[in-house]
Design a protein around this motif. Sequence first.
Motif, PDB file in Angstrom:
ATOM      1  N   MET A 157      29.713  62.593  38.114  1.00  0.00           N
ATOM      2  CA  MET A 157      28.296  62.726  38.426  1.00  0.00           C
ATOM      3  C   MET A 157      27.917  64.189  38.354  1.00  0.00           C
ATOM      4  N   SER A 158      26.935  64.514  37.515  1.00  0.00           N
ATOM      5  CA  SER A 158      26.515  65.907  37.406  1.00  0.00           C
ATOM      6  C   SER A 158      25.829  66.336  38.678  1.00  0.00           C
ATOM      7  N   ARG A 159      25.768  67.660  38.868  1.00  0.00           N
ATOM      8  CA  ARG A 159      25.126  68.200  40.070  1.00  0.00           C
ATOM      9  C   ARG A 159      23.661  67.767  40.114  1.00  0.00           C
ATOM     10  N   ARG A 160      23.005  67.796  38.976  1.00  0.00           N
ATOM     11  CA  ARG A 160      21.587  67.449  38.956  1.00  0.00           C
ATOM     12  C   ARG A 160      21.375  65.999  39.359  1.00  0.00           C
ATOM     13  N   ASN A 161      22.203  65.093  38.821  1.00  0.00           N
ATOM     14  CA  ASN A 161      22.056  63.684  39.175  1.00  0.00           C
ATOM     15  C   ASN A 161      22.343  63.451  40.646  1.00  0.00           C
ATOM     16  N   PHE A 162      23.359  64.155  41.172  1.00  0.00           N
ATOM     17  CA  PHE A 162      23.635  64.008  42.598  1.00  0.00           C
ATOM     18  C   PHE A 162      22.461  64.469  43.431  1.00  0.00           C
ATOM     19  N   LEU A 163      21.906  65.615  43.077  1.00  0.00           N
ATOM     20  CA  LEU A 163      20.812  66.166  43.864  1.00  0.00           C
ATOM     21  C   LEU A 163      19.621  65.223  43.861  1.00  0.00           C
ATOM     22  N   ARG A 164      19.405  64.603  42.695  1.00  0.00           N
ATOM     23  CA  ARG A 164      18.282  63.665  42.628  1.00  0.00           C
ATOM     24  C   ARG A 164      18.523  62.466  43.538  1.00  0.00           C
ATOM     25  N   SER A 165      19.736  61.937  43.499  1.00  0.00           N
ATOM     26  CA  SER A 165      20.007  60.716  44.269  1.00  0.00           C
ATOM     27  C   SER A 165      20.126  60.991  45.754  1.00  0.00           C
ATOM     28  N   PHE A 189      42.511  67.948  43.398  1.00  0.00           N
ATOM     29  CA  PHE A 189      41.244  68.658  43.538  1.00  0.00           C
ATOM     30  C   PHE A 189      40.099  67.666  43.406  1.00  0.00           C
ATOM     31  N   TRP A 190      39.311  67.497  44.486  1.00  0.00           N
ATOM     32  CA  TRP A 190      38.206  66.546  44.497  1.00  0.00           C
ATOM     33  C   TRP A 190      36.879  67.294  44.526  1.00  0.00           C
ATOM     34  N   THR A 191      35.951  66.875  43.663  1.00  0.00           N
ATOM     35  CA  THR A 191      34.636  67.514  43.633  1.00  0.00           C
ATOM     36  C   THR A 191      33.605  66.573  43.030  1.00  0.00           C
ATOM     37  N   HIS A 192      32.334  66.855  43.330  1.00  0.00           N
ATOM     38  CA  HIS A 192      31.227  66.090  42.744  1.00  0.00           C
ATOM     39  C   HIS A 192      30.599  66.828  41.575  1.00  0.00           C
ATOM     40  N   ALA A 249      44.861  68.550  39.377  1.00  0.00           N
ATOM     41  CA  ALA A 249      44.678  67.128  39.093  1.00  0.00           C
ATOM     42  C   ALA A 249      43.304  66.769  39.651  1.00  0.00           C
ATOM     43  N   VAL A 250      42.319  66.643  38.787  1.00  0.00           N
ATOM     44  CA  VAL A 250      40.915  66.539  39.206  1.00  0.00           C
ATOM     45  C   VAL A 250      40.498  65.096  39.441  1.00  0.00           C
ATOM     46  N   THR A 251      39.823  64.873  40.557  1.00  0.00           N
ATOM     47  CA  THR A 251      39.167  63.602  40.837  1.00  0.00           C
ATOM     48  C   THR A 251      37.679  63.878  41.003  1.00  0.00           C
ATOM     49  N   SER A 252      36.847  63.283  40.131  1.00  0.00           N
ATOM     50  CA  SER A 252      35.400  63.477  40.184  1.00  0.00           C
ATOM     51  C   SER A 252      34.753  62.299  40.901  1.00  0.00           C
ATOM     52  N   LEU A 253      34.000  62.603  41.952  1.00  0.00           N
ATOM     53  CA  LEU A 253      33.353  61.585  42.776  1.00  0.00           C
ATOM     54  C   LEU A 253      31.938  62.032  43.093  1.00  0.00           C
ATOM     55  N   ALA A 254      31.092  61.099  43.478  1.00  0.00           N
ATOM     56  CA  ALA A 254      29.796  61.475  44.032  1.00  0.00           C
ATOM     57  C   ALA A 254      30.024  62.227  45.337  1.00  0.00           C
ATOM     58  N   ALA A 255      29.071  63.075  45.718  1.00  0.00           N
ATOM     59  CA  ALA A 255      29.261  63.947  46.879  1.00  0.00           C
ATOM     60  C   ALA A 255      29.565  63.160  48.151  1.00  0.00           C
ATOM     61  N   ASP A 256      28.867  62.056  48.373  1.00  0.00           N
ATOM     62  CA  ASP A 256      29.134  61.276  49.580  1.00  0.00           C
ATOM     63  C   ASP A 256      30.494  60.593  49.504  1.00  0.00           C
ATOM     64  N   ALA A 257      30.912  60.232  48.276  1.00  0.00           N
ATOM     65  CA  ALA A 257      32.193  59.553  48.108  1.00  0.00           C
ATOM     66  C   ALA A 257      33.374  60.481  48.359  1.00  0.00           C
ATOM     67  N   VAL A 258      33.199  61.778  48.112  1.00  0.00           N
ATOM     68  CA  VAL A 258      34.271  62.725  48.411  1.00  0.00           C
ATOM     69  C   VAL A 258      34.634  62.639  49.887  1.00  0.00           C
ATOM     70  N   VAL A 259      33.614  62.661  50.747  1.00  0.00           N
ATOM     71  CA  VAL A 259      33.853  62.621  52.186  1.00  0.00           C
ATOM     72  C   VAL A 259      34.333  61.235  52.616  1.00  0.00           C
TER      73      VAL A 259
END
Length: 442
Positions: free
Chosen positions: A4-12, A47-50, A78-88
């Motif tokens: 999820m891109s930063r822009r899409n996360f911010l919108r949602s 490494f987890w990030t949105h 080792a990257v795991t890409s998640l939505a910001a809320d999903a990281v937590v």
Amino acid sequence: MADMSRRNFLRSAGILGGGAAVATLLASCGDSDTSDAVQSGAVKLDFWTHDPGYVKTYTTSANNANAAKAFPFTFSLAVTSLAADAVVTKLIAQAQAKKGTPDIAGLEVSQFPRMMKQNIAPSVLVDWSAELSDEQKGDLLRLADYTVDGKAYALESDTCPTVLYYRHDLFKKYGIPEDVETWEELQTAAKAALRAGKALGICCNGQPGAALGTFRQLYQQRGLNLFDESGKPSIDTPEAVEVIQFMADALKSGLFTMVPDPYGAPNGAALKSEKLIATFMPNWYNVYGLQANVPKQKGLWRARVLPKFSAGGGIGAALGGTGFAVVKDKPNTKASIDLVKHTYLTKEGQLLRFKTAGYLPTMKSLYDAPEFNTYADPYLGGQKVFPIYKQIAAEAPAYHQSAEAPKLIDTLGGAIQKAQTGAISAAQAVKDAMAAYESQTK
């Protein structure tokens, strides 16, 4: 989960949208994967990030550290890409399961309150307060955002100073001085533009968090924030009523226009049609808001500090951010701490962060560094913006958090939306928000 891109996360997420309720946490959240701490050699860090920008930054930082042989480790991610809320959400779930936690995790600032519940942050994360020298603590900006009981559990990635972006050409066309000092003076100076249907800011009627984003930035200008240092709401104030009334009046006069949020199609259309000729948002909005929506307007936009309120306050405001945390008591904890320090606590790391993803320095001392001050922003017509950022960073009030923040965001954001339409008064909005918050947090 798909990236999820930063822009899409911010919108949602509407920047300040609340997350899901935190599940009951076990007394100890250690990771059962732990063994003797790794002291040297090759390490692959989970490494987890949105935000893909952080992947690029940390990957480059790791490669630079490896090339310089700056540490006894050879880093890889080792990257795991998640939505910001999903990281937590996933971090808490894996901590409860005592396995599968990341080594490093990027915690979006509006999601961090979930880590404040039930002793989660102290149980799971490294206490950065114990890792930082007094000099570093004094130099770092925004430690308060990730602090629980006086201890900081993440390091902020970007100071996110709010500026007034404005169309240089259209301000000239409508006779609006670029150095107007107050919002009230701006309202008067913009009369011709308002008659032509132009707006110089937004209010939001989408998610409550989006409405609160506008309020929060203006409220910080008055020197206040949603919570005080003890974690109690600090919105039952004359300044809160003043700011909400200002938002309602600005909508009525046409100084501001109503959109669901600052990221979606209606806001983009307002920029493209030149209905919205100014807007106040943080530094990252340059890329994720303006350039994403109106790339052809390159060179026409400029940035300046926010106009002040004539009743008092200043120019300091910020919105958004992500703090990087390290999970404690894991084999790679020491290596993770070293990599985050290399990326966030050195001049080289902070300059790398800016060059790779546009993140501003979080060390006060670097705002005077020539490597930053000579930067001319091409989208903003070659404007040197760091002197502006420095002024704002020096004034922005500390943003104290609370485990109950999502409740206040929903109640206050909803009340503000009613006040924006005139359904209730500004004073009633504050009263209703406080009553609803107190009923939910008994």
